[in-house]
Scaffold this active site. Sequence first.
Site, mmCIF file in Angstrom:
data_model
loop_
_atom_site.group_PDB
_atom_site.id
_atom_site.type_symbol
_atom_site.label_atom_id
_atom_site.label_comp_id
_atom_site.label_asym_id
_atom_site.label_seq_id
_atom_site.Cartn_x
_atom_site.Cartn_y
_atom_site.Cartn_z
ATOM 1 N N LYS A 16 0.827 -1.210 0.000
ATOM 2 C CA LYS A 16 0.000 0.000 0.000
ATOM 3 C C LYS A 16 0.867 1.269 0.000
ATOM 4 O O LYS A 16 2.076 1.202 0.239
ATOM 5 C CB LYS A 16 -0.917 -0.025 1.228
ATOM 6 C CG LYS A 16 -1.923 -1.187 1.229
ATOM 7 C CD LYS A 16 -2.853 -1.092 2.436
ATOM 8 C CE LYS A 16 -3.854 -2.232 2.447
ATOM 9 N NZ LYS A 16 -4.814 -2.110 3.563
ATOM 10 N N TYR A 26 -12.733 -3.193 -2.789
ATOM 11 C CA TYR A 26 -13.169 -3.050 -1.403
ATOM 12 C C TYR A 26 -14.701 -3.004 -1.309
ATOM 13 O O TYR A 26 -15.243 -2.306 -0.457
ATOM 14 C CB TYR A 26 -12.556 -1.785 -0.790
ATOM 15 C CG TYR A 26 -11.105 -1.950 -0.357
ATOM 16 C CD1 TYR A 26 -10.675 -3.110 0.296
ATOM 17 C CD2 TYR A 26 -10.170 -0.945 -0.559
ATOM 18 C CE1 TYR A 26 -9.350 -3.263 0.712
ATOM 19 C CE2 TYR A 26 -8.851 -1.088 -0.148
ATOM 20 C CZ TYR A 26 -8.451 -2.255 0.486
ATOM 21 O OH TYR A 26 -7.147 -2.399 0.908
ATOM 22 N N PHE A 28 -15.614 4.676 6.948
ATOM 23 C CA PHE A 28 -14.182 4.914 6.719
ATOM 24 C C PHE A 28 -13.746 4.654 5.280
ATOM 25 O O PHE A 28 -12.608 4.936 4.920
ATOM 26 C CB PHE A 28 -13.328 4.075 7.688
ATOM 27 C CG PHE A 28 -13.601 2.582 7.643
ATOM 28 C CD1 PHE A 28 -14.403 1.983 8.599
ATOM 29 C CD2 PHE A 28 -13.045 1.798 6.647
ATOM 30 C CE1 PHE A 28 -14.643 0.612 8.562
ATOM 31 C CE2 PHE A 28 -13.270 0.431 6.602
ATOM 32 C CZ PHE A 28 -14.097 -0.164 7.567
ATOM 33 N N ARG A 63 -1.629 -14.514 4.582
ATOM 34 C CA ARG A 63 -2.450 -13.811 5.593
ATOM 35 C C ARG A 63 -1.749 -13.856 6.956
ATOM 36 O O ARG A 63 -1.729 -12.879 7.689
ATOM 37 C CB ARG A 63 -3.846 -14.454 5.714
ATOM 38 C CG ARG A 63 -4.762 -14.211 4.532
ATOM 39 C CD ARG A 63 -5.270 -12.802 4.426
ATOM 40 N NE ARG A 63 -6.272 -12.465 5.435
ATOM 41 C CZ ARG A 63 -6.992 -11.351 5.420
ATOM 42 N NH1 ARG A 63 -6.828 -10.453 4.461
ATOM 43 N NH2 ARG A 63 -7.868 -11.112 6.346
ATOM 44 N N THR A 65 -5.710 -6.914 10.694
ATOM 45 C CA THR A 65 -5.938 -5.581 10.109
ATOM 46 C C THR A 65 -5.405 -4.451 10.980
ATOM 47 O O THR A 65 -4.713 -3.554 10.479
ATOM 48 C CB THR A 65 -7.460 -5.372 9.889
ATOM 49 O OG1 THR A 65 -7.995 -6.516 9.243
ATOM 50 C CG2 THR A 65 -7.729 -4.130 9.062
ATOM 51 N N ARG A 70 2.551 -6.557 9.469
ATOM 52 C CA ARG A 70 1.851 -5.451 10.129
ATOM 53 C C ARG A 70 2.316 -5.304 11.576
ATOM 54 O O ARG A 70 2.471 -4.195 12.087
ATOM 55 C CB ARG A 70 0.340 -5.679 10.050
ATOM 56 C CG ARG A 70 -0.227 -5.475 8.640
ATOM 57 C CD ARG A 70 -1.633 -6.022 8.516
ATOM 58 N NE ARG A 70 -2.287 -5.643 7.262
ATOM 59 C CZ ARG A 70 -3.465 -6.111 6.872
ATOM 60 N NH1 ARG A 70 -4.119 -6.991 7.629
ATOM 61 N NH2 ARG A 70 -4.005 -5.722 5.730
ATOM 62 N N ASN A 113 -1.775 -0.033 6.869
ATOM 63 C CA ASN A 113 -1.225 -1.281 7.409
ATOM 64 C C ASN A 113 -0.344 -2.023 6.396
ATOM 65 O O ASN A 113 -0.243 -3.243 6.419
ATOM 66 C CB ASN A 113 -2.352 -2.158 7.965
ATOM 67 C CG ASN A 113 -3.460 -2.384 6.952
ATOM 68 O OD1 ASN A 113 -3.290 -2.077 5.772
ATOM 69 N ND2 ASN A 113 -4.575 -2.936 7.389
ATOM 70 N N HIS A 173 -2.038 -5.378 1.529
ATOM 71 C CA HIS A 173 -3.300 -6.084 1.345
ATOM 72 C C HIS A 173 -2.952 -7.504 0.941
ATOM 73 O O HIS A 173 -1.998 -7.720 0.194
ATOM 74 C CB HIS A 173 -4.141 -5.447 0.229
ATOM 75 C CG HIS A 173 -5.228 -6.376 -0.257
ATOM 76 N ND1 HIS A 173 -6.440 -6.487 0.394
ATOM 77 C CD2 HIS A 173 -5.255 -7.290 -1.271
ATOM 78 C CE1 HIS A 173 -7.167 -7.413 -0.216
ATOM 79 N NE2 HIS A 173 -6.469 -7.920 -1.232
ATOM 80 N N GLU A 222 -9.198 -11.568 -7.367
ATOM 81 C CA GLU A 222 -8.272 -10.437 -7.202
ATOM 82 C C GLU A 222 -7.060 -10.506 -8.129
ATOM 83 O O GLU A 222 -6.597 -9.462 -8.601
ATOM 84 C CB GLU A 222 -7.814 -10.347 -5.737
ATOM 85 C CG GLU A 222 -8.944 -9.910 -4.820
ATOM 86 C CD GLU A 222 -8.514 -9.662 -3.394
ATOM 87 O OE1 GLU A 222 -9.277 -9.020 -2.655
ATOM 88 O OE2 GLU A 222 -7.417 -10.103 -2.989
HETATM 89 P P1 ADP Z 1 -7.845 -6.755 5.670
HETATM 90 O O1 ADP Z 1 -7.072 -5.814 4.775
HETATM 91 O O2 ADP Z 1 -7.046 -7.089 6.916
HETATM 92 O O3 ADP Z 1 -8.354 -7.991 4.965
HETATM 93 P P2 ADP Z 1 -10.556 -5.567 5.602
HETATM 94 O O4 ADP Z 1 -10.807 -6.293 4.327
HETATM 95 O O5 ADP Z 1 -11.549 -5.687 6.706
HETATM 96 O O6 ADP Z 1 -9.116 -5.951 6.232
HETATM 97 O O7 ADP Z 1 -10.422 -4.011 5.293
HETATM 98 C C1 ADP Z 1 -9.755 -3.557 4.149
HETATM 99 C C2 ADP Z 1 -8.871 -2.394 4.510
HETATM 100 O O8 ADP Z 1 -9.696 -1.286 4.911
HETATM 101 C C3 ADP Z 1 -7.924 -2.634 5.693
HETATM 102 O O9 ADP Z 1 -6.724 -3.299 5.353
HETATM 103 C C4 ADP Z 1 -7.673 -1.212 6.162
HETATM 104 O O10 ADP Z 1 -6.700 -0.584 5.316
HETATM 105 C C5 ADP Z 1 -9.029 -0.555 5.941
HETATM 106 N N1 ADP Z 1 -9.872 -0.590 7.158
HETATM 107 C C6 ADP Z 1 -10.531 -1.661 7.651
HETATM 108 N N2 ADP Z 1 -11.205 -1.339 8.779
HETATM 109 C C7 ADP Z 1 -10.949 -0.010 8.997
HETATM 110 C C8 ADP Z 1 -11.355 0.927 10.000
HETATM 111 N N3 ADP Z 1 -12.151 0.576 11.005
HETATM 112 N N4 ADP Z 1 -10.883 2.183 9.910
HETATM 113 C C9 ADP Z 1 -10.081 2.564 8.883
HETATM 114 N N5 ADP Z 1 -9.671 1.738 7.899
HETATM 115 C C10 ADP Z 1 -10.095 0.458 7.948
#
Ligand code: ADP
Length: 162
Positions: free
Chosen positions: A17, A57, A65, A93, A99, A110, A120, A123, A134
Amino acid sequence: MALVFDGIKEKTLVLIKPDGIQRGLVGEVMKRFEQKGLKVVGMKMMSLDEAVLREHYAHIADKPFFPGVSKFMQSSPVIAICLEGLEVVQAVRILCGITKAREAEAGSIRGDLAMSVACNVVHASDSVETAMKEVPRFFNPDEIFSYDKSEFVNVYTEDERE
Ligand code: ADP
């Protein structure tokens, strides 16, 4: 030709990212994937637009958010990587960690490299089904490479390579 997602040819999609690019963590992140024994079969720098982020997303597109995440993901290019290996989706993962980076396990990308929820560093596809959508979202078929990696004889047993 259709991409294979079976056995040691299972594939996953990783994005480094904008925070990873800005903080100079590309080499550190790649080092961890390479040292684990994963095979890089695709890699490129690209800019993401609102349309691809809405698709990528979709599961968080209605969250408050999401606009912030979308803006952050467009703040600089990202590096898209396709990795291959046995049960690679789950392995990556685990390498990435949860996350919320400041609570992610030490030793994970992370956990070791980030403090934020949104910023973080990486992805990673969350299931094989997701990876199957994807990888083609970010790579054209001719950008995924098929080649022998000699170290695989030491990374896997013969049984695991079948
Ligand atoms: P992951 O990337 O760990 O699979 P998610 O698919 O739930 O997590 O979310 C996608 C991305 O959206 C996260 O990696 C993070 O960058 C962002 N994100 C998720 N939850 C939040 C939150 N509560 N506040 C801000 N950004 C968030």
